[in-house]
Write an enzyme that holds these catalytic residues in place. Structure first.
Site, PDB file in Angstrom:
ATOM      1  N   SER A 128       0.880  -1.152   0.000  1.00 40.60           N
ATOM      2  CA  SER A 128       0.000   0.000   0.000  1.00 40.60           C
ATOM      3  C   SER A 128       0.921   1.205   0.000  1.00 40.60           C
ATOM      4  O   SER A 128       1.904   1.259  -0.748  1.00 40.60           O
ATOM      5  CB  SER A 128      -0.918  -0.045   1.223  1.00 40.60           C
ATOM      6  N   TYR A 142      -4.244   8.347  -6.721  1.00 38.96           N
ATOM      7  CA  TYR A 142      -3.269   7.319  -6.295  1.00 38.96           C
ATOM      8  C   TYR A 142      -3.658   6.819  -4.900  1.00 38.96           C
ATOM      9  O   TYR A 142      -3.683   5.603  -4.654  1.00 38.96           O
ATOM     10  CB  TYR A 142      -1.855   7.913  -6.286  1.00 38.96           C
ATOM     11  N   LYS A 146      -4.720   2.985  -3.392  1.00 39.80           N
ATOM     12  CA  LYS A 146      -4.099   2.299  -2.253  1.00 39.80           C
ATOM     13  C   LYS A 146      -5.095   2.116  -1.098  1.00 39.80           C
ATOM     14  O   LYS A 146      -5.015   1.142  -0.364  1.00 39.80           O
ATOM     15  CB  LYS A 146      -2.850   3.071  -1.796  1.00 39.80           C
TER      16      LYS A 146
END
Ligand SMILES: NC(=O)c1ccc[n+]([C@@H]2O[C@H](COP(=O)([O-])OP(=O)(O)OC[C@H]3O[C@@H](n4cnc5c(N)ncnc54)[C@H](OP(=O)(O)O)[C@@H]3O)[C@@H](O)[C@H]2O)c1
Length: 272
Positions: A128, A142, A146
């Site tokens: 992650s 982004y 994650k």
């Protein structure tokens, strides 16, 4: 000694983790998109795989298990950063980063699990980011990719525990890999002047920080491998002082928000 399957070993964390595992005597099956390995070693098998190609992921995992006999640890490392304000990022840019960072992780897990379940053992390590725990301007999409990895992993850990399979998510802060380089990080095409002081600032910082990140990936991968080898790996493994500081800051903010509205929020059940 154990067998590790790692996605994205051409460079960065994946390459350095491969080197350290081989140094410790483990076997690595590592994927790269062009099929070329970053090094040659008797205990390293390099296979060509793009995590965005579902058929290739299934075939590669099957071939890897056939060749090695079993897989002990699956590391979902492949991924990239997308820089841009939420409003700046196009649908295609969102789709590609979600398909790679989240979809790729999900695809590899699905391909590996029939084998791990048959073994009744195994450990899954999902990369992650500190951005998978707390969002920041210029990295919103982004971070979403994650956060998706983290939500899936939290459920997965509960589902797999009775089956003898463990899960760890790794949350690095800034580490000196190629993550922020022009070869890796994708910058959204659209730039909107209104975000100059937020996402625009992040865009500028990416170039300034590249090559100067405080995190040493060799030390980072040593912690990850030590954690897996400990026999009692944590579910969540933040890496780097910056990551831990930001995670603790978010936890304090969440707690403060809960306290500020606790009594009203608690009093929302139907009467009686
Ligand atoms: N470094 C940091 O500061 C940092 C911080 C938080 C999280 N992370 C996470 O750490 C992981 C590794 O990143 P890194 O820092 O090592 O960056 P990196 O040096 O840019 O390496 C990224 C790796 O991912 C591979 N990759 C990208 N897209 C792929 C795809 N579609 N299929 C297969 N492989 C693909 C790349 O392979 P190619 O050579 O084929 O492009 C490369 O091997 C990522 O998940 C990243 O989000 C990094």
């Amino acid at each position: 000694m154990s067998t590790w399957f790692i996605t994205g070993i051409s460079r960065g964390f994946g390459r350095i983790m491969t080197e350290e595992l081989l140094r410790r005597g483990h076997t690595v099956i590592g994927t790269t998109r062009n099929g070329k390995g970053p090094l040659e070693h008797d205990n390293l098998r390099v296979v060509s795989m793009d995590v965005n190609d579902p058929d290739q992921v299934v075939a590669t995992m099957q071939a890897a298990v056939q060749a090695a006999g079993h897989i002990d640890v699956v590391v979902n490392n492949a991924g990239y950063g997308l820089v841009g304000a939420v409003e700046e990022v196009s649908d295609a840019e969102v789709d590609h980063v979600m398909a790679t960072n989240f979809g790729g992780t999900h695809r590899v897990i699905k391909a590996a699990l029939p084998f791990l379940r048959a073994q009744g053992s195994g450990h899954i390590v999902n990369f992650s980011s500190v951005g998978g725990f707390t969002g920041s301007a210029g990295f919103g999409i982004y971070c979403a990719s994650k956060f998706a990895v983290e939500g899936m992993s939290e459920a997965l850990a509960v589902e797999l525990k009775p089956l003898g399979i463990g899960v760890t998510i790794v949350e690095p802060g800034y580490f000196r890999t190629e993550f922020l380089s022009h070869d890796s990080a994708v910058v959204a095409v659209a730039h909107i002047p209104a975000y100059a002081d937020t996402a625009g600032q992040t865009r500028s910082n990416v170039n300034a920080v590249d090559g100067r990140q405080a995190g040493d990936p060799a030390k980072g991968v040593a912690v990850i491998i030590d954690a897996v080898e400990s026999g009692n790996p944590p579910f969540r493994l933040p890496l780097g002082a910056d990551s831990i500081a930001r995670i603790e800051q978010k936890m304090a903010h969440v707690q403060a928000d809960i306290e500020a509205w606790r009594s009203r929020a608690m009093a929302t059940a139907f009467d009686g």
